[in-house]
Design a protein around this motif. Structure first.
Motif, PDB file in Angstrom:
ATOM      1  N   GLY A   1       2.356   1.830  -3.299  1.00 48.89           N
ATOM      2  CA  GLY A   1       1.316   2.218  -4.244  1.00 48.89           C
ATOM      3  C   GLY A   1       0.899   3.663  -4.069  1.00 48.89           C
ATOM      4  O   GLY A   1       0.724   4.402  -5.058  1.00 48.89           O
ATOM      5  N   LEU A   2       0.745   4.088  -2.818  1.00 53.44           N
ATOM      6  CA  LEU A   2       0.356   5.477  -2.563  1.00 53.44           C
ATOM      7  C   LEU A   2       1.454   6.434  -3.021  1.00 53.44           C
ATOM      8  O   LEU A   2       1.163   7.499  -3.583  1.00 53.44           O
ATOM      9  CB  LEU A   2       0.057   5.677  -1.082  1.00 53.44           C
ATOM     10  N   ASP A   3       2.702   6.050  -2.801  1.00 54.61           N
ATOM     11  CA  ASP A   3       3.811   6.890  -3.278  1.00 54.61           C
ATOM     12  C   ASP A   3       3.751   7.051  -4.797  1.00 54.61           C
ATOM     13  O   ASP A   3       3.998   8.140  -5.328  1.00 54.61           O
ATOM     14  CB  ASP A   3       5.156   6.275  -2.880  1.00 54.61           C
ATOM     15  N   GLN A   4       3.422   5.950  -5.495  1.00 56.29           N
ATOM     16  CA  GLN A   4       3.319   6.033  -6.950  1.00 56.29           C
ATOM     17  C   GLN A   4       2.173   6.955  -7.376  1.00 56.29           C
ATOM     18  O   GLN A   4       2.299   7.709  -8.337  1.00 56.29           O
ATOM     19  CB  GLN A   4       3.109   4.637  -7.540  1.00 56.29           C
ATOM     20  N   VAL A   5       1.057   6.871  -6.654  1.00 57.30           N
ATOM     21  CA  VAL A   5      -0.077   7.745  -6.963  1.00 57.30           C
ATOM     22  C   VAL A   5       0.319   9.206  -6.797  1.00 57.30           C
ATOM     23  O   VAL A   5       0.077  10.045  -7.676  1.00 57.30           O
ATOM     24  CB  VAL A   5      -1.283   7.414  -6.060  1.00 57.30           C
ATOM     25  N   LEU A   6       0.947   9.519  -5.669  1.00 59.76           N
ATOM     26  CA  LEU A   6       1.265  10.911  -5.359  1.00 59.76           C
ATOM     27  C   LEU A   6       2.370  11.474  -6.247  1.00 59.76           C
ATOM     28  O   LEU A   6       2.514  12.696  -6.349  1.00 59.76           O
ATOM     29  CB  LEU A   6       1.666  11.026  -3.883  1.00 59.76           C
TER      30      LEU A   6
ATOM     31  N   PHE B   1       0.821  -1.210   0.000  1.00 54.50           N
ATOM     32  CA  PHE B   1       0.000   0.000   0.000  1.00 54.50           C
ATOM     33  C   PHE B   1       0.854   1.259   0.000  1.00 54.50           C
ATOM     34  O   PHE B   1       0.608   2.191  -0.775  1.00 54.50           O
ATOM     35  CB  PHE B   1      -0.930   0.005   1.213  1.00 54.50           C
ATOM     36  N   ASP B   2       1.874   1.309   0.860  1.00 49.26           N
ATOM     37  CA  ASP B   2       2.689   2.521   0.942  1.00 49.26           C
ATOM     38  C   ASP B   2       3.382   2.811  -0.379  1.00 49.26           C
ATOM     39  O   ASP B   2       3.434   3.962  -0.829  1.00 49.26           O
ATOM     40  CB  ASP B   2       3.728   2.382   2.069  1.00 49.26           C
TER      41      ASP B   2
END
Length: 307
Positions: A69-74, A66-67
């Motif tokens: 993935g969220l970094d990739q989103v941001l 998750f972390d």
């Protein structure tokens, strides 16, 4: 063709957000329970991801955690963000002010998105992650067995009803006229316990991926009657069988279950005698894994590899 090794948290999160807006009777109880506890800060995701799950692709990278993935989103490139927002809005998703600002890298808008993703993950994914992972593992293991027994064409055509081969082209019924050409590149199969619709095909930096419905959706994994397996086999043996959707050693099982290796050996022998698992020796190590019969018992699907 490859199977994803693990469920992709960001993909499952966007599919769960779509499921919250879909009138699917199978998910009705789950939807009511989840919406009643969904924090207001998660609401912005409902404005970005429609019931069709065809939201902006920058929201669901194929990350293993998750972390990450969220970094990739941001850190999504702004040209990609703008392209995806235009696509979603052109498909009829009415833009709201804060989503327009995402395309301008507005700090406050991206903070809204980050808080929404974190809140939704904590409410929707985290409490169910063990069941999500168990459903994914069982589905993947069963499909791998099917692939070995019946080949790639049968395996792919069996992903959803109505799938068919037209020469070297695999066709799915869809409301969209979309064609993907692999040009020598592979495709990653990603089963989801939240998705019950037609396969979703997309292209990421990692290549082409295909999301399809897992045999056992989340509400059935969450069903209290699932304890029937423990009643049939005993709690420890049922747990061992569930863990063996991926090969594990006796030591792995003993550590996971918090029991002695001698106890694990007794239980695995009983499961082998019932033809639910197999054992292979590699030097001094013994690897255990489910048989097609064992996988069928876990997933409620027939043993398609037996003649």
């Amino acid at each position: 063709m490859t199977f994803a090794d693990e469920p992709a948290p960001m993909v499952e999160l966007t599919l769960a957000i779509a499921a919250l807006q879909r009138a699917d009777p199978l998910f009705a109880l789950w939807r009511r329970r989840t919406l009643s506890t969904l924090p207001r800060s998660a609401g912005p995701l409902l404005e970005l991801v429609p019931a069709t799950a065809k939201g902006p692709l920058f929201l669901d990278p194929l990350s293993l955690g998750f972390d990450d993935g969220l970094d990739q989103v941001l850190s999504s490139p702004i040209p990609f963000v703008r392209t995806e927002l235009r696509r979603v809005h052109a498909a009829g998703r009415r833009p709201v002010p804060w989503t327009r600002l995402l395309a301008d890298r507005d700090r406050e808008a991206w903070q809204i998105l980050e808080h929404a993703v974190r809140a939704a993950q904590a409410c929707v994914l985290a409490p169910a992650w063990d069941r999500i992972r168990a459903g994914f593992d069982a589905e993947r293991a069963w499909r791998v067995q099917l692939l070995a027994a019946q080949g790639i064409r049968t395996t792919l055509a069996g992903l959803v009803p109505g799938a068919r081969w037209h020469g070297t082209t695999l066709e799915f019924d869809s409301t969209d006229e979309v064609e993907f050409t692999l040009n020598g590149h592979g495709i990653t199969l990603l089963p989801s316990v939240f998705w019950t619709g037609r396969p979703l095909v997309g292209r990421h930096a990692q290549g082409v991926f295909l999301v399809y419905p897992a045999v056992t959706p989340l509400p059935l994994l969450d069903d209290p009657t699932a304890n029937a397996l423990a009643t049939l086999l005993g709690r420890t043996r049922a747990t061992i069988l569930e863990r063996l959707t991926r090969p594990r050693t006796t030591t792995d099982l003993a550590r996971d279950l918090g029991v002695a290796k001698s106890s694990v050996s007794e239980h695995t022998k009983a499961l082998r005698d019932a033809h639910l698992i197999t054992a292979q020796r590699d030097g001094k190590t013994v690897w255990h894994s489910c048989t097609p019969l064992g996988l069928g018992l876990l997933t409620g699907t027939p043993d398609t590899t037996r003649r």
